[in-house]
Design a protein around this motif. Structure first.
Motif, mmCIF file in Angstrom:
data_model
loop_
_atom_site.group_PDB
_atom_site.id
_atom_site.type_symbol
_atom_site.label_atom_id
_atom_site.label_comp_id
_atom_site.label_asym_id
_atom_site.label_seq_id
_atom_site.Cartn_x
_atom_site.Cartn_y
_atom_site.Cartn_z
ATOM 1 N N ASP A 121 0.603 -1.236 -0.056
ATOM 2 C CA ASP A 121 0.098 -0.069 0.031
ATOM 3 C C ASP A 121 0.831 1.309 -0.059
ATOM 4 O O ASP A 121 0.414 2.236 -0.654
ATOM 5 C CB ASP A 121 -0.788 -0.171 1.262
ATOM 6 C CG ASP A 121 -1.709 1.464 1.400
ATOM 7 O OD1 ASP A 121 -2.838 1.576 0.506
ATOM 8 O OD2 ASP A 121 -1.302 2.161 2.233
ATOM 9 N N ARG A 122 1.934 1.260 0.741
ATOM 10 C CA ARG A 122 2.982 2.291 0.612
ATOM 11 C C ARG A 122 3.624 2.387 -0.339
ATOM 12 O O ARG A 122 3.988 3.845 -1.002
ATOM 13 C CB ARG A 122 3.849 2.205 1.978
ATOM 14 C CG ARG A 122 3.120 2.439 3.388
ATOM 15 C CD ARG A 122 2.469 3.605 3.715
ATOM 16 N NE ARG A 122 1.218 3.665 2.956
ATOM 17 C CZ ARG A 122 0.497 4.599 2.671
ATOM 18 N NH1 ARG A 122 1.230 5.986 2.733
ATOM 19 N NH2 ARG A 122 -0.551 4.869 2.256
ATOM 20 N N PHE A 123 4.023 1.582 -1.044
ATOM 21 C CA PHE A 123 4.656 1.500 -2.317
ATOM 22 C C PHE A 123 3.906 2.148 -3.489
ATOM 23 O O PHE A 123 4.334 2.923 -3.949
ATOM 24 C CB PHE A 123 5.091 -0.010 -2.693
ATOM 25 C CG PHE A 123 5.228 -0.178 -4.246
ATOM 26 C CD1 PHE A 123 6.629 0.240 -4.789
ATOM 27 C CD2 PHE A 123 4.316 -0.704 -5.283
ATOM 28 C CE1 PHE A 123 6.929 0.199 -6.278
ATOM 29 C CE2 PHE A 123 4.732 -0.719 -6.408
ATOM 30 C CZ PHE A 123 5.898 -0.377 -7.119
ATOM 31 N N VAL A 124 2.662 1.606 -3.520
ATOM 32 C CA VAL A 124 1.728 2.099 -4.427
ATOM 33 C C VAL A 124 1.376 3.671 -4.311
ATOM 34 O O VAL A 124 1.342 4.629 -5.049
ATOM 35 C CB VAL A 124 0.242 1.573 -4.542
ATOM 36 C CG1 VAL A 124 -0.567 2.341 -5.619
ATOM 37 C CG2 VAL A 124 0.310 0.124 -4.804
ATOM 38 N N ALA A 125 1.276 4.230 -2.991
ATOM 39 C CA ALA A 125 1.055 5.492 -2.569
ATOM 40 C C ALA A 125 2.186 6.509 -2.974
ATOM 41 O O ALA A 125 1.998 7.482 -3.253
ATOM 42 C CB ALA A 125 0.791 5.608 -1.017
ATOM 43 N N VAL A 126 3.390 6.082 -2.769
ATOM 44 C CA VAL A 126 4.774 6.784 -2.988
ATOM 45 C C VAL A 126 5.109 6.763 -4.612
ATOM 46 O O VAL A 126 5.620 7.830 -5.065
ATOM 47 C CB VAL A 126 5.630 6.396 -2.286
ATOM 48 C CG1 VAL A 126 7.096 7.115 -2.486
ATOM 49 C CG2 VAL A 126 5.300 6.451 -0.683
#
Length: 315
Positions: A121-126
């Motif tokens: 989720d953090r990978f997609v967000a950043v």
């Protein structure tokens, strides 16, 4: 009588630190306070995430599940632990031990996988901010959480019976606070190499594989962040991921140490303290990490407090 069924005829005795009663009294007070704070902290995270519309995002959907897991993880063992620490009765029934082991392994496995989901989720967000809400749609979020729960429960369904069915030749004293897998394996009166080998293989899938995925995800995140021109943008991106990375470090450090060497190779006292750490300290710190480092959660708490205060004034 079949040695594999001997333990089913009576209770297990959880020794803990019964040879050091003064230490057990101190632990009782510390664990009771930590448990109450854990209940308050994680319940607050769940309520705030559900009540504040600003937090109805994939990140807080996963955080809600993490807090629920922490509540379940601690509640599956801490009440029994407090009961044993507070008196001379150190027993736990065979059924109670089996349930505790199943929940402990199952919920621990789910949390390992959920932390990997949160890293994605953090990978997609950043790395893909413009497509974040399209990629992390509700169906995918629910599917990822369901997969984490399914794999964690499946792991426990395999390891719990294998551990409990090990012959113990009438020996029922568990040199631990809890019915935990390494302690139960050490009780066996047969060679446990096969069981330890299976545990190691499953740990690669449940523990190490998610960790590798998390590290790869953060490798891409760091590369994407360093390419951001503004320092404020870099700070915001690192701050977004910092809480999750801190939680990952706390949780995985202990789990890997304990479960990649499940048998006689691990120190008994060291294993007890590490178990207490990830069963008490990690669930206690998770809400603090996410609230102290997260402006959105602090803002939501402020808004809900103001709304509650306004309603009281009107009444």
């Amino acid at each position: 009588m079949d040695v594999t069924n001997e333990s089913a005829q009576g209770n297990f005795i959880l020794l803990g630190f019964s040879d050091r009663p003064h230490l057990e009294r101190i632990l009782f007070v510390v664990i009771l306070i930590a448990y109450l704070l854990t209940l308050v902290g994680n319940t607050t995270i769940i309520l705030v995430s559900r009540l504040d519309p600003h937090l109805h995002t994939p990140m807080y959907f996963f955080l809600t599940h993490l807090s629920f897991l922490d509540l379940s993880f601690t509640t599956s063992s801490i009440p029994q632990l407090l009961y044993n620490l507070n008196g001379y009765d150190k027993t736990i029934s065979y059924t109670g031990c089996a349930i505790q082991l199943f929940l402990f392994l199952g919920l621990g496995g789910v949390e390992c996988l959920l932390l990997a989901v949160m890293a994605y989720d953090r990978f997609v967000a950043v790395c893909k901010p413009l497509h974040y809400m399209v990629i992390m749609n509700p169906q995918l979020c629910l599917g990822l959480v369901s997969l984490a729960w399914g794999c964690g429960v499946a792991n426990s369904l395999i390891m719990s019976p294998m551990t409990l069915w090990l012959p113990r030749c009438g020996y029922q004293k568990v040199d631990h606070f809890l019915c935990e897998m390494p302690a139960l394996i050490r009780m066996a009166c047969v060679n446990t190499a096969a069981v330890e080998g299976i545990a190691f293989i499953l740990a690669i899938g449940i523990v190490l594989s998610p960790l590798v995925f998390i590290l790869i995800s953060y490798g891409y995140i760091v590369r994407a962040v360093l390419s951001i021109q503004s320092s404020s943008g870099r700070h915001k991106a690192f701050n977004t991921c910092g809480s999750h990375l801190t939680v990952v470090s706390l949780f995985y450090g202990n789990i890997i140490y304990m479960y990649m060497q499940p048998g006689a190779s691990s120190s008994k006292d060291q294993g007890k303290f590490l178990t207490l750490f990830y069963n008490i300290v990690t669930p206690l710190l998770n809400p603090l990490i996410y609230t102290l480092r997260n402006k959105e959660v602090k803002g939501a708490l402020r808004r809900l407090t103001l709304v509650n205060f306004s309603l009281r004034k009107k009444l």
